[in-house]
Design an enzyme around this catalytic site. Structure first.
Site, short mmCIF file in Angstrom:
data_model
loop_
_atom_site.label_atom_id
_atom_site.label_comp_id
_atom_site.label_asym_id
_atom_site.label_seq_id
_atom_site.Cartn_x
_atom_site.Cartn_y
_atom_site.Cartn_z
N SER A 254 0.86 -1.19 0.00
CA SER A 254 0.00 0.00 0.00
C SER A 254 0.89 1.23 0.00
O SER A 254 2.07 1.15 0.32
CB SER A 254 -0.86 0.04 1.26
OG SER A 254 -0.11 0.49 2.37
N ASP A 255 0.34 2.38 -0.36
CA ASP A 255 1.08 3.61 -0.09
C ASP A 255 0.98 3.89 1.42
O ASP A 255 0.22 3.25 2.15
CB ASP A 255 0.57 4.78 -0.94
CG ASP A 255 1.64 5.88 -1.06
OD1 ASP A 255 2.62 5.87 -0.29
OD2 ASP A 255 1.50 6.76 -1.94
N TRP A 256 1.73 4.85 1.85
CA TRP A 256 1.88 5.21 3.27
C TRP A 256 0.50 5.40 3.93
O TRP A 256 -0.21 6.34 3.62
CB TRP A 256 2.69 6.50 3.33
CG TRP A 256 3.03 7.01 4.68
CD1 TRP A 256 2.18 7.63 5.55
CD2 TRP A 256 4.32 7.01 5.29
NE1 TRP A 256 2.86 8.00 6.68
CE2 TRP A 256 4.18 7.63 6.55
CE3 TRP A 256 5.58 6.53 4.92
CZ2 TRP A 256 5.26 7.80 7.42
CZ3 TRP A 256 6.64 6.70 5.78
CH2 TRP A 256 6.48 7.33 7.02
#
Ligand code: NOJ
Length: 723
Positions: A254-256
């Site tokens: 996932s992104d942050w």
């Protein structure tokens, strides 16, 4: 990448030994060495870290390998975006080289330096198509065109990963942000996106597919809400398209915190709901957020997730670790001092900077004669070692930068260079300082034969969450340029920036303009060589340059619309708004055409295109056509032309863009030299997604251009016929 039976068998074996907690642990990526990291690693509660390196990384890895029950190594990721210690031009600048070799070499160098610091994985390349330069992250990608972005992104993947991911000098790449992030409304980062699936498939997805075809090991899911479904909870894109259609067997991160950010999106009710949505969508590893580690066990108990889904995610993570050879070689023993800023790394960065610069105006002012007696160097970016590195340079050091001022002094001799910055930094309105401010810059110019003004954006004006509503050169820089013009001396502007800008007022004030993006560690020597004619500008714009921010989004591969404005005529009606000449797609207050089209760039020579011919007028479905043009260097210097191939499908079951880039070649010719440039195009290259989402090439008439940019060129016609 090809599946390996040995690796799959080893994964099965390991999975059979893992507890549920150990499996869930693999699915978590922590940022930095948080409190209690050692204990979490010891109990198998984490699979990856970002933003740890060097000795800390070594010690945490030792705990994972020697003190955790199964000894599964950690994988370390970091944003190595355009170089690690040796910083290359920003990715948008690398795309301006129209040279995949530049991007491949930049990634290879970055991989060696990052591997030496103990890293295994970079969150690069970003291949988000960006049609809006207000978006600060346009700096990180390949621009507005899916073909160019795909070629540059794929080359970066090859450079980072090489042929063998387990090689000590290679690291895993991560194509991001899946998908549609660059279409953010209004150019404001993290904003909503609406992209019809035909557009998604024709424009936004192809660069991802190009990177997957190049073997990219991982992919990052994006922050944006795509047509109402956040990208990190989007099973349509992450499972159906990525896994089922494309057969991707790499790992999805996932992104942050983007799994938990499905809560503010209003898509998940709480962290548990968000964790379920992330896993169901096919996000294998959660970056930073702790939704997975806290809630997956309960979600399994309640039957909202299945163990098979967790095993699949862990399988993807272990496969990556095995492909990287981490089980055999958990520590990297490369010597950083031999790697960082190695001479061949610096020369590669200089070549990249040189090829990324785009000459946008030249009234014969450039190149400067090496015997010129005095040069005034002004502007806040002439000696701004941090700003020339651009955004996303966690491991770049300002003190390594070779600035334009230093390079010009070295090339010309300090006594021939008079320096007066004019403004302390690019956003400054402080015209009185330092060292006399604009008045001193005027004095310097009055003593010189020519003035070179280094202006533009400082690094912090682009990158994540660094968006702009204006596309001018900020602060008092325009006043500085206008004051220089008033001296009557020839004015050369070198513009550094992380995006396309509306350059009208700058162009009016200068005799020559070199657009240098943020050129990286070796920007200074590259720019000096170009200004002094030791090298010849060969970059081309990977994005359309608008005249005014109000024209945005403005991109070359637009649809024709009902009443297209005439391509070659400025339409600024002088009468009332009811003047019939105004009833076309244009504005009342600005020329509808871009300031510079996509693909544009001058050289120190001139090129003539002639005798465009096609191998056939009737192209049978399933076959190829060859287009050949004669290219002549009609000027007086050796130069490189970027020859571009465009097509237009005249009538479609869905409307088609006015032009689409299908190929490009960099061709270097000596003065007076002539050559033939040849492109081959298969009918598959003409395909698009129809209303039923089928990828089809439709029979009918096409235009084909071989051109120096998207706004001009020689045109031919052909017809695609059924067999
Ligand atoms: C957020 C950014 O969107 C992404 O591109 C980056 O890789 C991660 N943060 C990690 O720093």
């Amino acid at each position: 990448m090809t599946p390996s039976p040995t690796i799959e068998a080893r994964i099965d074996d390991l999975l059979a030994q893992m507890t549920l907690d150990e499996k869930i642990g693999q699915m978590w990526q922590i940022s930095g060495k948080i409190d209690g990291a050692e204990e979490t690693i010891r109990r198998g509660g984490v699979g990856s870290f970002l933003n740890v390196e060097g000795d800390v990384a070594h010690e945490l890895q030792r705990i994972a390998v020697e003190e955790s029950r199964l000894g599964i190594p950690l994988i370390y990721g970091r944003d190595v975006i355009h170089g690690f210690r040796t910083i290359f031009p920003i990715p948008l600048g690398q795309a301006a080289s129209f040279n995949p070799d530049i991007a491949r070499e930049g990634a290879r160098v970055a991989a060696r330096e990052a591997a030496a610091a103990g890293l295994h994985w970079t969150f690069t390349p970003m291949v988000d198509i960006a049609r809006d330069p207000r978006w600060g992250r346009i700096a990180e990608g390949g621009g507005e065109d899916p073909y160019l972005t795909g070629r540059i992104g794929a080359a970066m993947v090859e450079g980072f990963q090489g042929d063998d991911l387990s090689h000590p000098e290679r690291i895993a790449a991560c194509v991001k942000h899946f998908v549609g992030y660059g279409a953010t409304e209004g150019g404001r980062d993290y904003n909503t996106t609406y992209i019809p699936e035909t557009l998604l498939r024709d424009i936004y997805l192809p660069p991802f597919k190009a990177c997957i075809d190049a073997g990219v090991a991982t992919l990052m899911s994006a922050f944006n809400d795509l047509n109402g479904v956040p990208a990190s909870g989007n099973a349509r894109t992450l499972r159906e398209i990525l896994r089922d259609e494309w057969g991707f067997d790499g790992m999805v991160v996932s992104d942050w915190n983007s799994v938990l950010e499905m809560i503010p999106h209003g898509f998940a009710a709480d962290a548990k709901d968000a964790a379920a949505l992330g896993v169901l969508a096919g996000v294998d590893m959660e970056m930073v957020g702790d939704g997975y580690v806290k809630h997956i066990a309960a979600l399994l108990d309640e039957g909202l997730l299945s163990l098979e889904m967790i095993d699949d995610a862990v399988r993807n993570i272990l496969r990556l670790k095995m492909r990287l050879g981490l089980f055999e070689r958990p520590y990297n023993d490369l010597d950083p001092s031999a790697m960082l800023l190695a001479p061949d790394h610096l020369s590669a960065a200089q070549r990249a900077a040189e090829e990324s610069c785009v000459l946008l105006k030249n009234e014969g002012t450039l190149p400067l004669s090496p015997t010129i007696s005095k040069v005034a160097v002004v502007g806040p970016l002439a000696d701004a070692p941090q700003d020339q590195l651009g955004c996303w340079v966690f491991d770049g050091h300002a003190e390594d930068s070779h600035t334009p001022l230093a390079a010009l002094r070295a090339a010309l001799g300090a006594e021939r260079v008079i320096y007066a910055p004019g403004l302390p930094h690019a956003r400054s309105y402080d015209e009185g300082s330092p060292a006399g401010g604009i008045a001193a810059a005027i004095d310097a110019t009055n003593q010189a034969d020519v003035v070179i003004a280094f202006v533009g954006e400082d690094a912090l004006l682009s990158g994540e969450a660094h968006c702009r509503a204006f596309l001018d050169i900020p602060g008092a820089q325009q006043r500085l340029l206008d004051a220089l013009k008033a001296t009557g001396k020839p004015v050369i502007a070198v513009v550094m920036a992380g995006r396309s800008l509306a350059l009208g007022p700058v162009l009016s004030a200068v005799n020559a303009l070199l657009f240098a993006w943020h050129p990286g560690t070796m920007g200074g020597p590259a720019i000096a060589d170009l200004l002094l004619g030791k090298a010849s500008p060969s970059g081309r714009l990977p994005v359309t340059f608008p005249r005014a921010v109000g024209q945005v989004p403005l991109y070359y591969n637009q649809k024709p619309g009902a009443r297209p404005a005439p391509a070659d005529a400025p339409i600024v009606p002088t009468g009332t708004p009811l003047d019939p000449s105004g009833f076309v797609t244009c504005y009342l207050d600005v020329d509808h055409r871009p300031q510079f089209p996509f693909g544009f760039g001058l050289t120190y020579s001139s090129f003539e295109y002639s005798n465009l011919r096609l191998s056939t007028q009737e192209l049978a479905m399933g076959e190829s056509i060859t287009a050949i043009v004669t290219l002549t260097n009609t000027g007086e210097r050796t130069a490189t032309e970027v020859v571009q191939l465009y097509v237009r499908d005249l009538v479609g079951s869905l409307t088609r863009p006015v032009r689409e880039l299908k190929g490009f070649q960099r061709v270097e010719l000596a003065a007076g030299e002539q050559t033939e440039v040849r492109f081959t195009l298969h009918t598959d290259d003409l395909a698009f997604h129809n209303a039923a989402l089928q990828l089809v090439t439709e029979p009918g008439d096409f235009h084909l251009w071989i051109a120096p940019d998207a706004g001009s060129g020689l045109r031919a016609e052909f017809t695609v016929v059924k067999k």
